[in-house]
Design a protein around this motif. Structure first.
Motif, PDB file in Angstrom:
ATOM      1  N   GLU A 194       0.968  -1.207  -0.072  1.00 19.01           N
ATOM      2  CA  GLU A 194      -0.006   0.130   0.200  1.00 19.01           C
ATOM      3  C   GLU A 194       0.733   1.479  -0.020  1.00 19.01           C
ATOM      4  O   GLU A 194       2.089   1.271   0.526  1.00 19.01           O
ATOM      5  N   PRO A 195       0.290   2.476  -0.577  1.00 14.92           N
ATOM      6  CA  PRO A 195       1.034   3.744  -0.635  1.00 14.92           C
ATOM      7  C   PRO A 195       1.689   4.121   0.762  1.00 14.92           C
ATOM      8  O   PRO A 195       0.772   4.011   1.860  1.00 14.92           O
ATOM      9  N   ASP A 196       2.709   4.705   0.920  1.00 10.94           N
ATOM     10  CA  ASP A 196       3.067   5.336   2.238  1.00 10.94           C
ATOM     11  C   ASP A 196       3.720   6.670   1.768  1.00 10.94           C
ATOM     12  O   ASP A 196       4.116   6.979   0.827  1.00 10.94           O
ATOM     13  N   SER A 197       4.350   7.275   2.934  1.00  8.78           N
ATOM     14  CA  SER A 197       5.107   8.470   3.033  1.00  8.78           C
ATOM     15  C   SER A 197       6.200   8.635   1.832  1.00  8.78           C
ATOM     16  O   SER A 197       7.004   9.594   1.750  1.00  8.78           O
ATOM     17  N   SER A 198       6.874   7.389   1.617  1.00  4.91           N
ATOM     18  CA  SER A 198       8.158   7.238   0.958  1.00  4.91           C
ATOM     19  C   SER A 198       7.810   7.202  -0.616  1.00  4.91           C
ATOM     20  O   SER A 198       8.729   7.181  -1.415  1.00  4.91           O
ATOM     21  N   TRP A 199       6.498   7.128  -1.073  1.00  2.37           N
ATOM     22  CA  TRP A 199       6.105   6.997  -2.450  1.00  2.37           C
ATOM     23  C   TRP A 199       6.490   8.281  -3.243  1.00  2.37           C
ATOM     24  O   TRP A 199       6.079   9.484  -2.917  1.00  2.37           O
ATOM     25  N   THR A 200       7.453   8.025  -4.417  1.00  2.00           N
ATOM     26  CA  THR A 200       7.591   9.052  -5.472  1.00  2.00           C
ATOM     27  C   THR A 200       6.336   8.883  -6.445  1.00  2.00           C
ATOM     28  O   THR A 200       5.778   7.858  -6.536  1.00  2.00           O
ATOM     29  N   TRP A 201       6.690   9.627  -7.589  1.00  2.00           N
ATOM     30  CA  TRP A 201       5.612   9.487  -8.634  1.00  2.00           C
ATOM     31  C   TRP A 201       5.964   8.111  -9.449  1.00  2.00           C
ATOM     32  O   TRP A 201       5.330   7.872  -9.995  1.00  2.00           O
ATOM     33  N   ASN A 202       7.310   7.844  -9.454  1.00  3.65           N
ATOM     34  CA  ASN A 202       7.523   6.829 -10.279  1.00  3.65           C
ATOM     35  C   ASN A 202       7.221   5.387  -9.442  1.00  3.65           C
ATOM     36  O   ASN A 202       6.800   4.531 -10.231  1.00  3.65           O
ATOM     37  N   ASP A 203       7.163   5.307  -7.990  1.00  2.00           N
ATOM     38  CA  ASP A 203       6.397   4.437  -7.498  1.00  2.00           C
ATOM     39  C   ASP A 203       4.967   4.329  -7.605  1.00  2.00           C
ATOM     40  O   ASP A 203       4.302   3.292  -8.001  1.00  2.00           O
ATOM     41  N   PHE A 204       4.318   5.614  -7.924  1.00  2.00           N
ATOM     42  CA  PHE A 204       3.229   5.587  -8.085  1.00  2.00           C
ATOM     43  C   PHE A 204       2.579   4.970  -9.477  1.00  2.00           C
ATOM     44  O   PHE A 204       1.641   4.220  -9.730  1.00  2.00           O
ATOM     45  N   CYS A 205       3.631   5.463 -10.370  1.00  2.00           N
ATOM     46  CA  CYS A 205       3.390   5.178 -12.013  1.00  2.00           C
ATOM     47  C   CYS A 205       3.597   3.276 -11.997  1.00  2.00           C
ATOM     48  O   CYS A 205       2.721   2.839 -12.663  1.00  2.00           O
ATOM     49  N   HIS A 206       4.491   2.955 -11.210  1.00  2.00           N
ATOM     50  CA  HIS A 206       4.437   1.263 -11.056  1.00  2.00           C
ATOM     51  C   HIS A 206       3.247   0.606 -10.697  1.00  2.00           C
ATOM     52  O   HIS A 206       2.792  -0.368 -11.334  1.00  2.00           O
ATOM     53  N   ALA A 207       2.495   1.303  -9.702  1.00  2.00           N
ATOM     54  CA  ALA A 207       1.522   0.844  -9.041  1.00  2.00           C
ATOM     55  C   ALA A 207       0.278   1.012 -10.270  1.00  2.00           C
ATOM     56  O   ALA A 207      -0.437  -0.031 -10.149  1.00  2.00           O
ATOM     57  N   VAL A 208       0.113   2.155 -10.591  1.00  2.00           N
ATOM     58  CA  VAL A 208      -0.898   2.634 -11.916  1.00  2.00           C
ATOM     59  C   VAL A 208      -0.772   1.265 -12.961  1.00  2.00           C
ATOM     60  O   VAL A 208      -1.863   0.625 -13.179  1.00  2.00           O
ATOM     61  N   SER A 209       0.307   0.850 -13.427  1.00  2.00           N
ATOM     62  CA  SER A 209       0.478  -0.071 -14.233  1.00  2.00           C
ATOM     63  C   SER A 209       0.051  -1.575 -13.854  1.00  2.00           C
ATOM     64  O   SER A 209      -0.602  -2.384 -14.528  1.00  2.00           O
ATOM     65  N   LYS A 210       0.044  -1.701 -12.615  1.00  2.00           N
ATOM     66  CA  LYS A 210      -0.335  -3.048 -12.159  1.00  2.00           C
ATOM     67  C   LYS A 210      -1.739  -2.926 -11.738  1.00  2.00           C
ATOM     68  O   LYS A 210      -2.617  -3.951 -11.893  1.00  2.00           O
ATOM     69  N   LEU A 211      -2.321  -1.831 -11.337  1.00  2.00           N
ATOM     70  CA  LEU A 211      -3.788  -1.618 -10.983  1.00  2.00           C
ATOM     71  C   LEU A 211      -4.793  -1.497 -12.314  1.00  2.00           C
ATOM     72  O   LEU A 211      -5.988  -1.771 -12.333  1.00  2.00           O
ATOM     73  N   THR A 212      -4.399  -1.094 -13.184  1.00  2.00           N
ATOM     74  CA  THR A 212      -5.053  -0.540 -14.565  1.00  2.00           C
ATOM     75  C   THR A 212      -5.423  -1.898 -15.112  1.00  2.00           C
ATOM     76  O   THR A 212      -4.636  -2.641 -15.254  1.00  2.00           O
ATOM     77  N   ASP A 213      -6.800  -2.146 -15.361  1.00  2.00           N
ATOM     78  CA  ASP A 213      -7.490  -3.247 -16.314  1.00  2.00           C
ATOM     79  C   ASP A 213      -7.815  -2.777 -17.357  1.00  2.00           C
ATOM     80  O   ASP A 213      -9.035  -1.872 -17.381  1.00  2.00           O
TER      81      ASP A 213
END
Length: 464
Positions: free
Chosen positions: A212-231
């Motif tokens: 799950e997201p936390d305070s260490s997340w950069t936008w690169n981490d965010f984009c990685h998660a987006v790629s996994k979550l997008t259906d």
């Protein structure tokens, strides 16, 4: 047979009717004791059914602006007085009821001070400042709800003389008081606030086997998660993230985090050739392009974003504590985290205050209301009954074990050092308006970056 009007068209027509009648009553164009046009006439004028017209008139009845006379019509009430009581008029944003529970707070105020009657007026966010100023100039309002954006308009347009100076409450977070302070004078008492945050569907993260997201997340981490979550499957399309891009409380976040600052050259003209502006506009476009959507056409307001989240069509949304009030009954587990960052944590802060019209003839009663809404009693009620953050530190920090809320609700206290206003970038609301008009052409693939930047510069320098 003609097509049925969309819900949006219906809402716009209904709001137009209510706003027009309200303005005419408050301004005196429709005098007390006279009658409104017939429901049939109003239906034809605003292209609404009789049922819809009556729904709109009920709003004016609730605001005590009209009185229904059975078999006669709708009579204009006197908005300035009520027999045996001091009458004050309070203006708030039309969508703040779930965010602040202000209706119940006003009821509690009237119960505590039975000699004061509060008449409530609501205005849409989009034309709030203009209508507010008009009504205050005509001495038709006593107390107003005012956010930081609107307060800055009063400041930049040299209209702070319309607001009565307030006493600083030391129990309030100092950064909230500073936002409404100019030249050492406090013009509005902070009421509630919220940083811009990330909200996410815990189930989707678990299904994708993602932390799950936390305070260490950069936008690169965010984009990685987006790629996994997008259906992208035809039967179950889902966005990894979404937010209402055109909101002044969303897209400027990327300018802030990229270190943008609006500056003038030696000739006093604005130039946007700084790489931080280009980097921001490109970054936003690439975020949405990752999901193959055109963001400008996906939503008309933040409400559409919340609806996507409620329907589980978006796994993450950039939102606020205010907006959490619209999704708190979701049938799935969700939580919040700080927004991702680029270089170091920074996020935009939203601040809503309460101010008194300097022209008010009932300043003592108006001050009673402002002081009540910022009292321990009212601030505790905001914390207990909503997901918004009260301005008083002690009230904001309270825990209510029986209350359903994100497990990380108190996160806002830990990220206070990251709070910023768009003015920290030397930007005012009119600058943002000039920018977004052209930026949405770029984000929608209608114009290229160089043309957009050139057009924004021309717009910014138009009156220089």
């Amino acid at each position: 047979m003609g097509s049925k009007p969309s819900r949006t068209t219906f809402r716009v027509r209904l709001e137009a009717m209510v706003n027009q009648l309200r303005e005419q009553i408050i301004s005196g164009k429709l005098a007390a004791g006279t009658y409104l046009p017939s429901e049939e006439f109003l239906g034809e004028e605003f292209q609404l059914s009789k049922k819809s017209v009556r729904k709109g008139l009920e709003i004016l009845v609730d605001e005590n602006l009209i009185i229904k006379k059975p078999k006669i019509g709708n009579m204009v009430n006197d908005p300035k007085s009520e027999s045996g009581k001091i009458s004050i008029r309070f203006c708030s944003y039309a969508d703040t009821e779930p965010e602040t529970n202000v209706g119940k707070l006003l009821d509690a105020f009237e119960k505590k001070y039975p000699h004061v009657a509060v008449k409530r007026v609501t205005l849409r966010v989009m034309d709030y400042h203009e209508k507010l100023t008009e009504f205050m100039d005509d001495n038709m309002l006593d107390v107003i709800m005012i956010n930081y954006n609107n307060f800055r308009l009063y400041h930049t347009r040299n209209a702070l003389h319309l607001l009565t100076e307030q006493t600083v409450d030391e129990r309030v977070y100092p950064f909230l008081n500073r936002a409404f302070t100019v030249d050492g004078k406090l013009y509005a008492k902070p009421f509630v606030f919220s940083p811009v945050i990330l909200c996410y569907n815990k189930k989707h993260f678990k299904e994708a086997n993602l932390p799950e997201p936390d305070s260490s997340w950069t936008w690169n981490d965010f984009c990685h998660a987006v790629s996994k979550l997008t259906d992208t499957s035809p039967s179950h399309k889902r966005l990894g993230f979404y937010f209402h891009l055109l909101s002044q409380n969303r897209w400027p976040l990327f300018l802030l985090q990229n270190g943008f600052s609006l500056q003038k050259d030696e000739q006093g003209r604005y130039h946007l050739n700084d790489h931080t502006f280009m980097k921001s506009m490109v970054m936003i476009k690439e975020l949405f392009s990752q999901q193959e959507i055109i963001p400008a056409f996906m939503s008309q307001s933040d409400i559409d974003t919340e609806r996507l989240f409620l329907e589980e069509k978006a796994s993450m949304i950039v939102t606020t504590y205010f907006s959490l009030n619209n999704i708190k009954s979701v049938p799935f587990d969700y939580d919040i985290s700080p927004v991702p960052f680029i270089h170091h944590p920074e996020t935009l802060l939203l601040n809503i205050g309460l101010a008194i019209n300097s022209h008010s003839a009932q300043k003592e009663a108006a001050q009673l209301l402002v002081d009540f809404l910022t009292s321990d009693e009212a601030q505790d009620a905001v914390r207990r009954e909503t997901l918004s953050i009260p301005s008083i530190k002690e009230a904001a920090a309270k825990e209510w074990p029986e209350k359903t809320e994100p497990s990380r609700f108190q996160m806002f206290r830990e990220i206070i050092p990251s709070y910023r206003y768009y003015t920290d970038m030397n930007v005012e609301t009119h600058h943002l308006d000039a920018m977004v008009h052209y930026l949405k052409l770029y984000w929608s693939n209608i114009d290229n970056a160089s043309n957009v930047i050139s057009n924004i510069e021309q717009e910014l320098n138009k009156n220089i």
